[in-house]
Design an enzyme around this catalytic site. Structure first.
Site, PDB file in Angstrom:
ATOM      1  N   ASP A 159      43.481 -22.398  15.694  1.00 49.27           N
ATOM      2  CA  ASP A 159      42.412 -22.234  16.681  1.00 49.27           C
ATOM      3  C   ASP A 159      41.201 -23.121  16.394  1.00 49.27           C
ATOM      4  O   ASP A 159      40.311 -23.245  17.231  1.00 49.27           O
ATOM      5  CB  ASP A 159      41.947 -20.779  16.736  1.00 49.27           C
ATOM      6  CG  ASP A 159      43.064 -19.823  17.135  1.00 49.27           C
ATOM      7  OD1 ASP A 159      44.143 -20.292  17.513  1.00 49.27           O
ATOM      8  OD2 ASP A 159      42.847 -18.597  17.059  1.00 49.27           O
ATOM      9  N   GLU A 255      45.329 -17.059  24.584  1.00 51.25           N
ATOM     10  CA  GLU A 255      45.843 -15.692  24.399  1.00 51.25           C
ATOM     11  C   GLU A 255      44.729 -14.648  24.442  1.00 51.25           C
ATOM     12  O   GLU A 255      44.966 -13.492  24.782  1.00 51.25           O
ATOM     13  CB  GLU A 255      46.597 -15.586  23.073  1.00 51.25           C
ATOM     14  CG  GLU A 255      45.742 -15.854  21.849  1.00 51.25           C
ATOM     15  CD  GLU A 255      46.500 -15.733  20.540  1.00 51.25           C
ATOM     16  OE1 GLU A 255      47.631 -15.220  20.552  1.00 51.25           O
ATOM     17  OE2 GLU A 255      45.946 -16.151  19.509  1.00 51.25           O
TER      18      GLU A 255
END
Length: 398
Positions: A159, A255
């Protein structure tokens, strides 16, 4: 006569696997051994050091391994982590996970095993600890540093959201794969004239959706930092589809993205030791809503959807060039600090240059997409402003 060992360095990898971990382990080990240090790998993240049994007659090979050039050279070009990983949090270890030899002492629902960790590091003769991980793994490293352990940390996460650094190991491979797989799937989307919805990693930060979109892989992206309006997304994607000669459009969905008025979508209620439930399902919900709402913006006609969760496909396999080079540099930077007797630091890339910062930056702030600067909330896509003096990955500076 045996050469005197200057000290012992322990390395561990925690949290999710990413390509680039093994090159970092290799870099540290090769340099350290050449300089006369002993290097051990703590296995399965923090779990290995928690579960260690202090008895030389006991086989602890599942908890630590003596590293050699042969071992690290074999693994150094590959993805994943040969030391294995876990999401173990020694300061909040569930009763069921307390090792057998400590069950009489630690009987709470959640147990702080830090004393055990410190004792075990001392038993192994560890002089310096190099944890490689994201903010969860490194937040416990900060705790150990405050307890007196000499820690030099390396940032890792798909990320790219560890504070203090522009770059975390694994990010480049992730966005490279995302772009490649989006381009692979667009042929099916075009053949059937559909929406293409791809769910990508990004629990709290939307960098993995933003960068591929900025690079042209997708028309739109929705990210955790901004709760999106599904009608607005549908209208934009219908327009994108109409403007495309092949009659399809693409959206990347982080997500951790959330509908306007909604919350994160979880796969189930089970949480890891850092309090995170497994995310999953937002891509499917977006797909269902797009199909349902599409007639409103498409002359009453429904548009079908191809929905794909990229998931582990972007974190498996070999590292790309950036995730081969940066981990090598990070490993050497970490060892350089050890040679100078410096600890309590996080090695970083900042504004295109390698550096180091205080390790407690990891727990002192968050690293998220700057919405005002980089994300057009009306068009649900990145802004294209001046890139002058921005870092390589553009929106990764705090």
């Amino acid at each position: 006569m045996a050469k005197k060992v200057k000290g012992t360095i322990a390395i561990l990898t925690g949290g999710g696997d990413v390509p680039g971990l093994n090159p970092a382990i290799r870099a540290i080990t090769i340099r350290a051994m050449r300089e006369g240090y002993r290097v051990i790998g703590l296995r399965r993240g923090w779990a290995g050091i928690v579960e260690l049994i202090q008895d030389k007659k006991v086989d602890n090979e599942n908890n630590f391994i003596e590293l050699t050039q042969i071992i690290v050279n074999r693994a150094g070009r590959t993805g994943g982590t040969f030391l294995h990983s876990s999401r173990t949090r020694p300061s909040h270890l569930p009763k069921a996970n307390v090792p057998e030899q400590h069950k009489d002492t630690y009987q709470e629902e959640f147990n702080d095993m830090t004393k055990v960790v410190l004792d075990n590091l001392n038993y192994l003769g560890v002089d310096y600890l190099i944890p490689i991980g994201g903010d969860d793994t490194l937040s416990y490293a900060v705790r150990l540093y405050k307890e007196g352990v000499k820690v030099v940390a390396i940032p890792k996460t798909m990320d790219n959201d560890v504070p203090g650094t522009d770059y975390c190991i694994g990010f480049s491979t992730c966005i490279t794969r995302t772009i490649n797989m989006t381009n692979t799937l667009r042929t099916s989307a075009g053949s059937h004239e559909r929406f293409l919805v791809l769910e990508v990693f990004g629990r709290y930060a939307g960098f993995t959706a933003m960068l591929p979109t900025m690079a042209g892989a997708a028309n739109r992206c929705v990210i955790p930092e901004y709760k999106f309006n599904i009608e607005n997304l549908t209208e934009n994607l219908v327009k994108d589809r109409y403007d495309n000669p092949s009659n399809y459009s693409v959206v990347l969905v982080s997500e951790g993205a959330m509908f306007e008025g909604g919350e994160m979508v979880f796969k189930d209620s089970v949480k890891d030791q850092f309090g995170h439930a497994k995310l999953g399902g937002i891509g499917e919900l977006v797909s269902e809503n797009l199909k349902e709402l599409s007639p409103k913006f498409n002359n009453g006609k429904s548009i079908n959807v191809i929905n794909q969760k990229l998931g582990y496909l972007v974190r498996g396999g070999d590292p790309d060039a950036v995730d081969s080079i940066v981990p090598m540099a990070y490993g050497n930077l970490a060892f350089d600090l050890i040679l100078k007797g410096i600890h309590g630091r996080l090695v970083v890339l900042k504004n295109g240059r390698y550096d180091n910062v205080p390790i407690d930056v990891v727990t002192g702030q968050s690293k998220l997409v700057n919405i005002e600067k980089f994300y057009n909330t009306e068009r649900l896509r990145p802004y294209y402003n001046s890139f002058e003096m921005n870092p390589l990955f553009i929106m990764t500076s705090e």
